[in-house]
Motif scaffolding. Structure first.
Motif, PDB file in Angstrom:
ATOM      1  N   SER A   1       0.825  -1.213   0.000  1.00 10.08           N
ATOM      2  CA  SER A   1       0.000   0.000   0.000  1.00 10.08           C
ATOM      3  C   SER A   1       0.855   1.257   0.000  1.00 10.08           C
ATOM      4  CB  SER A   1      -0.911   0.029   1.231  1.00 10.08           C
ATOM      5  OG  SER A   1      -1.818  -1.018   1.204  1.00 10.08           O
TER       6      SER A   1
ATOM      7  N   PRO B   1      -3.538   7.111  -0.846  1.00 11.60           N
ATOM      8  CA  PRO B   1      -3.544   5.761  -1.438  1.00 11.60           C
ATOM      9  C   PRO B   1      -3.702   5.825  -2.954  1.00 11.60           C
ATOM     10  CG  PRO B   1      -5.667   6.233  -0.452  1.00 11.60           C
ATOM     11  CD  PRO B   1      -4.777   7.411  -0.144  1.00 11.60           C
TER      12      PRO B   1
ATOM     13  N   CYS C   1      -5.598   5.102  -6.040  1.00  8.93           N
ATOM     14  CA  CYS C   1      -6.979   4.740  -6.393  1.00  8.93           C
ATOM     15  C   CYS C   1      -7.400   5.385  -7.695  1.00  8.93           C
ATOM     16  CB  CYS C   1      -7.935   5.121  -5.265  1.00  8.93           C
ATOM     17  SG  CYS C   1      -7.894   6.850  -4.824  1.00  8.93           S
TER      18      CYS C   1
ATOM     19  N   CYS D   1     -11.440   8.100  -6.122  1.00  6.06           N
ATOM     20  CA  CYS D   1     -11.535   8.359  -4.687  1.00  6.06           C
ATOM     21  C   CYS D   1     -11.387   9.840  -4.387  1.00  6.06           C
ATOM     22  CB  CYS D   1     -10.501   7.550  -3.914  1.00  6.06           C
ATOM     23  SG  CYS D   1      -8.804   8.017  -4.286  1.00  6.06           S
TER      24      CYS D   1
ATOM     25  N   ASN E   1      -8.601  12.122   0.944  1.00  4.25           N
ATOM     26  CA  ASN E   1      -8.611  10.936   1.804  1.00  4.25           C
ATOM     27  C   ASN E   1      -7.201  10.361   1.914  1.00  4.25           C
ATOM     28  OD1 ASN E   1      -9.766   8.979   3.448  1.00  4.25           O
ATOM     29  ND2 ASN E   1     -10.083   7.593   1.733  1.00  4.25           N
TER      30      ASN E   1
ATOM     31  N   SER F   1      -4.713   7.098   3.753  1.00  2.59           N
ATOM     32  CA  SER F   1      -4.556   5.868   4.527  1.00  2.59           C
ATOM     33  C   SER F   1      -3.591   6.187   5.659  1.00  2.59           C
ATOM     34  CB  SER F   1      -3.982   4.746   3.676  1.00  2.59           C
ATOM     35  OG  SER F   1      -4.925   4.310   2.726  1.00  2.59           O
TER      36      SER F   1
ATOM     37  N   TYR G   1      -1.405   4.456   8.965  1.00  7.93           N
ATOM     38  CA  TYR G   1      -0.939   3.345   9.784  1.00  7.93           C
ATOM     39  C   TYR G   1      -0.385   3.940  11.064  1.00  7.93           C
ATOM     40  CZ  TYR G   1      -1.262   0.130   5.859  1.00  7.93           C
ATOM     41  OH  TYR G   1      -1.719  -0.646   4.839  1.00  7.93           O
TER      42      TYR G   1
ATOM     43  N   LYS H   1      -4.733   0.355  11.261  1.00  8.15           N
ATOM     44  CA  LYS H   1      -4.883   0.978   9.952  1.00  8.15           C
ATOM     45  C   LYS H   1      -6.210   1.707   9.886  1.00  8.15           C
ATOM     46  CE  LYS H   1      -5.051   0.124   5.004  1.00  8.15           C
ATOM     47  NZ  LYS H   1      -4.996  -0.854   3.926  1.00  8.15           N
ATOM     48  N   SER H   2      -6.189   2.852   9.211  1.00  8.80           N
ATOM     49  CA  SER H   2      -7.402   3.605   8.913  1.00  8.80           C
ATOM     50  C   SER H   2      -7.375   3.941   7.433  1.00  8.80           C
ATOM     51  CB  SER H   2      -7.458   4.895   9.731  1.00  8.80           C
ATOM     52  OG  SER H   2      -8.542   5.694   9.294  1.00  8.80           O
ATOM     53  N   VAL H   3      -8.500   3.758   6.750  1.00 12.43           N
ATOM     54  CA  VAL H   3      -8.568   4.085   5.332  1.00 12.43           C
ATOM     55  C   VAL H   3      -9.343   5.378   5.093  1.00 12.43           C
ATOM     56  CG1 VAL H   3      -8.253   1.742   4.481  1.00 12.43           C
ATOM     57  CG2 VAL H   3     -10.537   2.549   5.043  1.00 12.43           C
ATOM     58  N   ASN H   4      -9.783   6.028   6.162  1.00 13.47           N
ATOM     59  CA  ASN H   4     -10.546   7.265   6.015  1.00 13.47           C
ATOM     60  C   ASN H   4      -9.908   8.398   6.818  1.00 13.47           C
ATOM     61  OD1 ASN H   4     -11.185   6.183   8.462  1.00 13.47           O
ATOM     62  ND2 ASN H   4     -13.381   6.077   8.117  1.00 13.47           N
TER      63      ASN H   4
ATOM     64  N   TYR I   1     -10.111   3.147  13.142  1.00  8.87           N
ATOM     65  CA  TYR I   1      -8.940   2.279  13.049  1.00  8.87           C
ATOM     66  C   TYR I   1      -9.342   0.835  13.313  1.00  8.87           C
ATOM     67  CZ  TYR I   1      -5.809   6.290  13.074  1.00  8.87           C
ATOM     68  OH  TYR I   1      -5.148   7.431  12.747  1.00  8.87           O
TER      69      TYR I   1
END
Length: 190
Positions: free
Chosen positions: A60, A90, A92, A96, A100, A102, A104, A120-123, A128
């Motif tokens: 990632s 990220p 995308c 996307c 936004n 990502s 860690y 991890k958070s994707v937003n 998390y």
């Protein structure tokens, strides 16, 4: 004089006793090997979980861009020398939100997803979730980022350093690990 063939009672008792001792030692060794194999397989499973989590994270990070360490505005690229938090844009394509990120983070106190865990958070850090198993205890995790300045000639690179212990709940064997991984941004930083 009679010609008798066979064993006497004393010879039979001695033979059975020797056979019993040899079998007892053999079965004990076999059970010890089975137990050691069970422990090794459980530990292998835990370490596979850690390797999969780190491989996914490195993939990632490698595909992402605009790396940022530490707290603050995660949308501004920033170098760092050993922080416990990494944010990045990220990969995308155009599908996307460009703001936004990502994120860690190494959870040192249990405020994200569990103490001693990699989260991890994707937003952009809103929610998390843990990406490591409960049997993996991370004692130290640092992110090092260089090359985020667009005016330099260095391709952005993230070095991840992880130290901790791993062991399954059903076994008493715990192993220490120290892993370092490097991810260089795939998108050219021109």
């Amino acid at each position: 004089m009679q010609n008798q063939k066979g064993f006497t009672l004393v010879e039979m008792i001695v033979a059975v006793a020797l056979f019993s001792v040899v079998m007892l030692v053999s079965v004990g060794a076999l059970l010890a090997l089975v137990g050691a194999n069970r422990k090794a397989q459980a530990l292998q499973s835990v370490m596979n979980n850690l390797n999969i989590a780190l491989d996914g994270m490195v993939r990632s990070v490698r595909m992402g861009s605009e790396y940022h360490c530490g707290a603050g505005a995660v949308t501004v690229p920033q170098n760092c020398e050993g922080d416990t938090r990494l944010a990045f844009k990220p990969f995308c394509g155009n599908s996307c939100d460009p703001a936004n990120r990502s994120v860690y983070v190494f959870d040192t106190d249990g405020s994200y997803c569990g103490q001693g865990r990699l989260c991890k958070s994707v937003n952009s850090g809103a929610n998390y979730y843990s990406i490591t198993a409960p049997e993996v205890i991370i004692n130290s995790m640092k992110f090092y980022v260089i090359g985020t300045d667009r005016s330099d000639t260095i391709q952005p690179k993230v070095v991840i350093e992880v130290k901790g212990t791993a062991g399954a709940k059903t076994i008493k064997t715990i192993t220490s690990f120290s892993i370092q991984a490097t991810a260089v941004q795939r998108v050219l930083d021109i």
